[in-house]
Design a protein around this motif. Structure first.
Motif, short mmCIF file in Angstrom:
data_model
loop_
_atom_site.label_atom_id
_atom_site.label_comp_id
_atom_site.label_asym_id
_atom_site.label_seq_id
_atom_site.Cartn_x
_atom_site.Cartn_y
_atom_site.Cartn_z
N SER A 302 0.83 -1.21 0.00
CA SER A 302 0.00 0.00 0.00
C SER A 302 0.86 1.26 0.00
CB SER A 302 -0.93 0.00 1.22
OG SER A 302 -1.88 -1.03 1.13
N GLN A 303 1.93 1.24 0.78
CA GLN A 303 2.81 2.41 0.84
C GLN A 303 3.45 2.68 -0.51
OE1 GLN A 303 5.43 1.19 4.01
NE2 GLN A 303 4.11 2.04 5.62
N LEU A 304 3.99 1.63 -1.14
CA LEU A 304 4.65 1.79 -2.43
C LEU A 304 3.66 2.19 -3.52
CD1 LEU A 304 7.10 -1.26 -2.38
CD2 LEU A 304 7.66 1.15 -1.98
N ALA A 305 2.50 1.54 -3.53
CA ALA A 305 1.50 1.85 -4.55
C ALA A 305 0.99 3.27 -4.41
CB ALA A 305 0.34 0.85 -4.47
N ALA A 306 0.67 3.69 -3.19
CA ALA A 306 0.14 5.04 -2.98
C ALA A 306 1.17 6.09 -3.37
CB ALA A 306 -0.29 5.21 -1.52
N ALA A 307 2.42 5.90 -2.96
CA ALA A 307 3.46 6.86 -3.31
C ALA A 307 3.70 6.90 -4.82
CB ALA A 307 4.76 6.51 -2.58
N GLY A 308 3.69 5.72 -5.45
CA GLY A 308 3.90 5.66 -6.89
C GLY A 308 2.77 6.31 -7.68
N LEU A 309 1.53 6.07 -7.28
CA LEU A 309 0.38 6.66 -7.97
C LEU A 309 0.37 8.18 -7.80
CD1 LEU A 309 -2.28 4.01 -6.92
CD2 LEU A 309 -1.36 4.34 -9.23
N THR A 310 0.74 8.66 -6.61
CA THR A 310 0.79 10.10 -6.38
C THR A 310 1.86 10.75 -7.25
OG1 THR A 310 0.04 9.80 -4.10
CG2 THR A 310 1.08 11.90 -4.64
N THR A 311 3.03 10.13 -7.32
CA THR A 311 4.10 10.71 -8.14
C THR A 311 3.77 10.62 -9.63
OG1 THR A 311 5.30 8.60 -8.00
CG2 THR A 311 5.94 10.34 -6.46
N THR A 312 2.97 9.63 -10.04
CA THR A 312 2.53 9.56 -11.44
C THR A 312 1.72 10.80 -11.79
OG1 THR A 312 2.54 7.13 -11.51
CG2 THR A 312 1.12 8.28 -13.08
N ILE A 313 0.77 11.17 -10.91
CA ILE A 313 0.00 12.40 -11.14
C ILE A 313 0.93 13.61 -11.12
CG2 ILE A 313 -1.93 13.80 -10.34
CD1 ILE A 313 -3.07 11.31 -8.99
N PHE A 314 1.91 13.60 -10.21
CA PHE A 314 2.86 14.70 -10.13
C PHE A 314 3.63 14.86 -11.44
CE2 PHE A 314 7.31 15.92 -9.48
CZ PHE A 314 7.15 17.21 -8.99
N PHE A 315 4.06 13.75 -12.04
CA PHE A 315 4.80 13.84 -13.29
C PHE A 315 3.95 14.43 -14.41
CE2 PHE A 315 7.54 10.29 -11.48
CZ PHE A 315 8.62 11.14 -11.25
N TYR A 316 2.66 14.11 -14.44
CA TYR A 316 1.76 14.75 -15.40
C TYR A 316 1.86 16.27 -15.28
CZ TYR A 316 -1.31 10.96 -17.16
OH TYR A 316 -1.83 9.88 -17.82
N VAL A 317 1.70 16.75 -14.04
CA VAL A 317 1.66 18.20 -13.79
C VAL A 317 3.02 18.83 -14.07
CG1 VAL A 317 1.25 19.97 -12.04
CG2 VAL A 317 -0.17 17.91 -12.08
N ALA A 318 4.09 18.24 -13.52
CA ALA A 318 5.42 18.83 -13.64
C ALA A 318 5.87 18.91 -15.10
CB ALA A 318 6.42 18.03 -12.81
N ILE A 319 5.70 17.82 -15.85
CA ILE A 319 6.15 17.81 -17.24
C ILE A 319 5.34 18.78 -18.08
CG2 ILE A 319 6.37 16.39 -19.32
CD1 ILE A 319 6.98 14.00 -17.51
N ASN A 320 4.01 18.81 -17.87
CA ASN A 320 3.18 19.74 -18.65
C ASN A 320 3.56 21.18 -18.38
OD1 ASN A 320 0.51 21.58 -18.62
ND2 ASN A 320 0.37 20.07 -20.28
N LEU A 321 3.70 21.57 -17.11
CA LEU A 321 4.01 22.95 -16.79
C LEU A 321 5.40 23.34 -17.27
CD1 LEU A 321 2.49 23.33 -13.20
CD2 LEU A 321 1.49 23.92 -15.41
N MET A 322 6.37 22.45 -17.14
CA MET A 322 7.70 22.74 -17.67
C MET A 322 7.67 22.89 -19.19
SD MET A 322 9.95 20.15 -15.29
CE MET A 322 11.49 20.52 -16.13
N MET A 323 6.83 22.08 -19.82
CA MET A 323 6.71 22.11 -21.28
C MET A 323 6.14 23.44 -21.76
SD MET A 323 4.45 19.49 -23.57
CE MET A 323 2.90 20.16 -22.96
N VAL A 324 5.04 23.89 -21.16
CA VAL A 324 4.38 25.10 -21.65
C VAL A 324 5.18 26.36 -21.32
CG1 VAL A 324 2.10 24.06 -21.49
CG2 VAL A 324 2.96 25.41 -19.58
N MET A 325 6.08 26.27 -20.32
CA MET A 325 6.92 27.43 -19.98
C MET A 325 8.29 27.38 -20.62
SD MET A 325 5.87 28.23 -16.00
CE MET A 325 5.98 26.54 -15.40
N GLY A 326 8.51 26.40 -21.49
CA GLY A 326 9.78 26.31 -22.20
C GLY A 326 10.91 25.74 -21.38
N LEU A 327 10.60 25.04 -20.29
CA LEU A 327 11.63 24.44 -19.44
C LEU A 327 11.87 22.98 -19.77
CD1 LEU A 327 10.56 26.02 -16.01
CD2 LEU A 327 12.30 26.84 -17.62
#
Length: 370
Positions: A302-327
């Motif tokens: 449960s610990q590994l799955a919850a942390a992994g699923l949360t970071t998966t959503i985080f990667f969506y956000v981080a990559i998209n925002l870096m992309m649209v800002m030219g980073l």
């Protein structure tokens, strides 16, 4: 009041559900404006999809941990088979072969691999004896689990999804306790192999994305057009934005894909810095809840799955925002709850549903459904 509310409903994380509803509703407003003040073709469908997938997430929250353990490897295998199906009979769109068309629905299996790889890797390290975490037996199965889907997704080609799948699995492996030297060595190997991968592993349009990221002003009307217009839209919004329905970059079609990959630029132009900060704060609250679920979980899986699923959503956000800002290079990653797109929203809500399940059943034993 609790006496009148059924226990399964009262136990739902209503603060998180309300947060998601607010973010999706704001996405509706942004997409409404992106369409020039029309519910069609994006805004209305966006909210319908959200409500359907929210209902799906609530159903997923009813399942216990043992259910996710049981299906982890079978689901992974099914998604790998679907990825093979994409190569054989997949539908082509936008120059890429990424979808399976079942008539009544079109599915992008690479999106489903994001939660599937998290469950599979978490289950593997849950089964692995603690004394073997630093042995070769803890590494080669991970490479196999990652190698097949990443290779198939690269063939589509879809570099952005490959990065997200890889990063999510590596996060789970890191949290499982693999030695730091492996990650440092892997990063060094990637740095050495990057030039070779650039010249021999990437398609021409992917190479242009990388060179455009490094110097977008070199071709502002060609390969650098997306990033240049995105920066103009974000910067022109100022502190408080131009106002609802008053965005010029998106309404005059200067900003390509303003309803999907570059929806943050569309939003920032009309809502300004304050709108951007509000969106980031919403994601911060979501990530805090997800990591809280991982901390409260009582079993390794449960610990590994919850942390992994949360970071998966985080990667969506981080990559998209870096992309649209030219980073970061443009890799086609949508922004959760704001971008128009069914497959990505389904993936995010699957992650949310499993997180809700873990939060509701943080390691208790029993059946697979409650």
């Amino acid at each position: 009041m609790n006496d009148f509310i059924p226990a399964p409903i009262a136990q739902l994380p209503w603060r998180t559900i309300l947060l998601l509803l607010v973010m999706a509703s704001f996405g509706f407003v942004v997409l409404y404006s992106a369409a020039g003040g029309s519910v069609t073709p994006w805004a209305g469908l966006h909210m319908i999809r959200f409500m359907v997938f929210l209902s799906m997430a609530i159903v997923l929250s009813r399942f216990k941990e043992q259910f996710w353990k049981t299906i982890a490897f079978p689901v992974y295998i099914v998604v790998v088979v679907m990825l093979l199906g994409v190569e054989l009979i997949g539908a082509v769109g936008g120059g890429s072969q990424r979808w399976l068309n079942f008539g009544f629905i079109r599915i992008q299996p690479s999106e489903l691999m994001k939660p599937a790889i998290i469950l599979a890797v978490a289950r593997f390290y849950d089964l692995l004896p603690a004394g073997q975490i630093r042995s070769w037996g803890a590494i080669w199965p991970l490479l196999l689990l990652l190698g097949f889907p990443c290779a198939l997704i690269l063939l589509q080609p879809d570099l952005g999804t490959t990065i997200t799948v890889f990063a999510g699995a590596m996060t789970v492996a890191f949290l499982a306790g693999l030695p730091m030297r492996l990650f440092v060595g892997g990063a060094a190997a990637i740095a050495v192999l990057a030039p070779i991968a650039f010249f021999f592993g990437l398609e021409d349009y992917q190479q242009r994305r990388v060179t455009t990221f490094l110097n977008p002003e070199n071709d502002p009307l060609g390969a650098g057009y997306h990033i240049s217009q995105s920066k103009i839209a974000i910067g022109s919004g100022g502190i408080f934005g131009k106002g609802f329905l008053n965005g010029t970059q998106s309404h005059l079609d200067y900003l390509p894909e303003g309803h999907t990959d570059f929806v943050f630029a569309t939003m920032a132009e009309e809502w300004g810095l304050m709108g951007g900060v509000a969106v980031l704060f919403g994601f911060f609250l979501l990530f805090r809840w997800g990591l809280g679920v991982a901390i409260r979980a009582k079993t390794r899986f449960s610990q590994l799955a919850a942390a992994g699923l949360t970071t998966t959503i985080f990667f969506y956000v981080a990559i998209n925002l870096m992309m649209v800002m030219g980073l970061a290079p443009v890799v086609g990653i949508p922004l959760p709850f704001l971008s128009h797109g069914g497959s990505s929203m389904m993936t995010i809500m699957i992650c949310v549903g499993i997180l809700m399940s873990i939060d509701r059943h943080p390691g208790r034993r029993g059946g697979t459904f409650d």
